[in-house]
Design a protein around this motif. Structure first.
Motif, short mmCIF file in Angstrom:
data_model
loop_
_atom_site.label_atom_id
_atom_site.label_comp_id
_atom_site.label_asym_id
_atom_site.label_seq_id
_atom_site.Cartn_x
_atom_site.Cartn_y
_atom_site.Cartn_z
N LYS A 130 49.57 42.73 43.14
CA LYS A 130 49.15 42.71 41.73
C LYS A 130 49.29 41.31 41.13
O LYS A 130 48.51 40.93 40.26
CB LYS A 130 49.99 43.70 40.93
N ALA A 131 50.28 40.55 41.58
CA ALA A 131 50.55 39.24 40.98
C ALA A 131 49.57 38.17 41.45
O ALA A 131 49.25 37.25 40.70
CB ALA A 131 51.98 38.80 41.29
N PHE A 132 49.10 38.29 42.69
CA PHE A 132 48.31 37.20 43.26
C PHE A 132 46.85 37.56 43.53
O PHE A 132 46.03 36.67 43.73
CB PHE A 132 48.96 36.71 44.55
N PHE A 133 46.53 38.85 43.55
CA PHE A 133 45.18 39.24 43.96
C PHE A 133 44.46 40.15 42.97
O PHE A 133 43.24 40.28 43.06
CB PHE A 133 45.22 39.92 45.34
N ASP A 134 45.17 40.77 42.06
CA ASP A 134 44.55 41.70 41.12
C ASP A 134 43.87 40.94 39.98
O ASP A 134 44.49 40.09 39.35
CB ASP A 134 45.60 42.67 40.56
N GLU A 135 42.60 41.24 39.72
CA GLU A 135 41.87 40.53 38.66
C GLU A 135 42.44 40.82 37.27
O GLU A 135 42.35 39.99 36.37
CB GLU A 135 40.39 40.93 38.69
N ARG A 136 43.02 41.99 37.12
CA ARG A 136 43.52 42.40 35.80
C ARG A 136 44.93 41.91 35.52
O ARG A 136 45.25 41.50 34.42
CB ARG A 136 43.47 43.93 35.68
N THR A 137 45.78 41.92 36.52
CA THR A 137 47.19 41.60 36.30
C THR A 137 47.67 40.37 37.07
O THR A 137 48.82 40.00 36.96
CB THR A 137 48.08 42.80 36.72
N GLY A 138 46.80 39.79 37.86
CA GLY A 138 47.24 38.69 38.72
C GLY A 138 46.99 37.31 38.14
O GLY A 138 46.47 37.16 37.03
#
Length: 425
Positions: free
Chosen positions: A45-53
């Motif tokens: 989620k921190a490095f790859f998620d468009e919404r939360t990364g």
């Protein structure tokens, strides 16, 4: 429980950044580490998620433009522009500030505001040194002008790109709906500068005379490299403007431009990377991870939905609340992740309101873009300029920036209020 922990980490980190007792990059990395350590977010989620990364588009856009600026610096072009600007202003401090503010705001309408400040800040240091002027007021005025000018177009400020994508808005839509107001705001801001920074406008006739005697053409040290650099920069700017047609992200354009410039010139990799603000880039990474934790736990979404529910379908109230709430939240949270979180909610409101609901997009854009001026971390350009200032031995404290920024934000958002009401409501 996770939401409480996320809010606590963010608040403590924000306070430490504001107090300036600990290096802001350390604070951002520490906050990001705690978010990961407590499983508030994870690597995916921190490095790859468009919404939360982490918004790698912002990071790599910065990196690419920093490399291009690093190469440009070696040509002497910044000294050329500094001397040219000082001569056109005839050494008059306020006239010089107005000139730099207008140049910055105009450039920010075609470039993104981060790219603009990366280009204009080196010039400012040189011209202020020539005229023995304090550089801090000029840097603050320029970064605020970049945020104001960037509001006018789709490519001027990263939140606008997000809004355009979600709302199906074109480059011309932004020009028609926001550019007229931005012109008014820019005039008002120039007048405010005369009062806000009045203590900095000390005219030195001897320094002015010495500058007027200079020949700006002599500042160019490498004409061939300058021609190559300007050609690449021109292509990069054109690609930014043609983003709706080419569909290349600004970050990709900047990296391709930087790579082409290094490959096609005699500049070494080491020379090209000398001016990269690595602490600033790392700070952004940490900040994105912390804000992503707030998004992941639903904190930002809850705040946004509460604001939307409060309006109960009343378009006028929704517009005003969205404008001022966006300005307030963008002052303490970088406006890029804020807009990314808020835009789906605004899209729902617009769909329910029908054709008249498009005003909500302009309220979101104005609130987020203008609210970014309120504090030192409200917009990406602010963080970049403060990083460059610190590196050049003239640090700008959080509160020095913020005491000017809050006033400018209040005035500009207050002017945007009747504009939206009278034109759309």
């Amino acid at each position: 429980m996770a939401a409480i922990a996320a809010v606590s980490i963010f608040v403590v980190a924000y306070v430490l950044i504001a107090m300036e007792k600990v290096d802001r990059t350390k604070v951002a990395l520490g906050g990001a580490a705690l978010m990961l350590l407590l499983h508030i977010t994870d690597a995916e989620k921190a490095f790859f998620d468009e919404r939360t990364g982490v918004d790698w588009n912002v990071v790599f856009l910065l990196l690419g433009m920093m490399i291009i600026v690093s190469v440009l610096r070696q040509t002497g072009v910044f000294e050329y522009v500094a001397i040219w600007a000082a001569k056109r202003a005839r050494g008059r401090p306020y006239r010089l500030m107005v000139m730099l503010v207008v140049i910055t705001a105009s450039a920010s309408a075609l470039l993104d505001n981060v790219t603009t400040v990366l280009l204009i800040v080196p010039v400012t240091f040189l011209v202020c040194e020539r005229l023995a002027l304090p550089v801090v007021p000029y840097l603050i005025a320029e970064v605020m002008a970049s945020n104001i000018g960037g509001t006018a177009t789709l490519v001027g400020d990263p939140p606008n790109i997000i809004i355009a994508s979600r709302g199906g808005l074109s480059f011309n839509d932004f020009l028609i709906h926001l550019a007229p107001l931005v012109v008014v705001l820019l005039v008002v801001f120039c007048l405010m500068c005369r009062w806000l920074f009045r203590w900095a406008f000390t005219y030195d006739p001897d320094r002015a005379a010495s500058v007027m005697a200079l020949e700006e053409k002599e500042a160019i040290t490498d004409g061939r490299l300058l021609a190559q650099s300007l050609a690449v920069l021109g292509v990069v700017v054109a690609a930014f403007v043609l983003h709706p047609v080419l569909h290349y992200e600004p970050s990709v354009v900047a990296l391709l431009g930087a790579g082409l410039l290094v490959a096609a010139t005699r500049v070494t990799t080491q020379q090209a990377l000398e001016e990269v603000e690595w602490p600033t880039l790392v700070f952004f990474v940490g900040l994105f991870v912390m804000v992503g934790g707030l998004v992941e736990t639903g904190v930002i979404g809850d705040i946004s939905r509460f604001a939307a529910d409060t309006t109960q379908g009343r378009l006028g109230l929704a517009t005003m609340l969205l404008l001022w709430a966006s300005a307030g939240l963008s002052a303490i949270i970088d406006n890029i992740p804020y807009v990314a979180t808020m835009s789906p909610i605004v899209a729902d409101l617009v769909a329910k309101a029908g054709p008249d609901g498009q005003v909500l997009w302009w309220a979101l854009a104005l609130g987020a873009d203008l609210g970014g001026n309120a504090t030192a971390i409200g917009a990406s350009a602010n963080v970049v300029v403060l990083g460059i200032a610190a590196r050049n031995g003239t640090p700008i404290s959080f509160w020095t920036f913020t005491r000017y920024g809050i006033l400018v934000t209040l005035v500009t958002v207050a002017l945007a209020t009747p504009y939206l009401w009278l034109r759309y409501l």
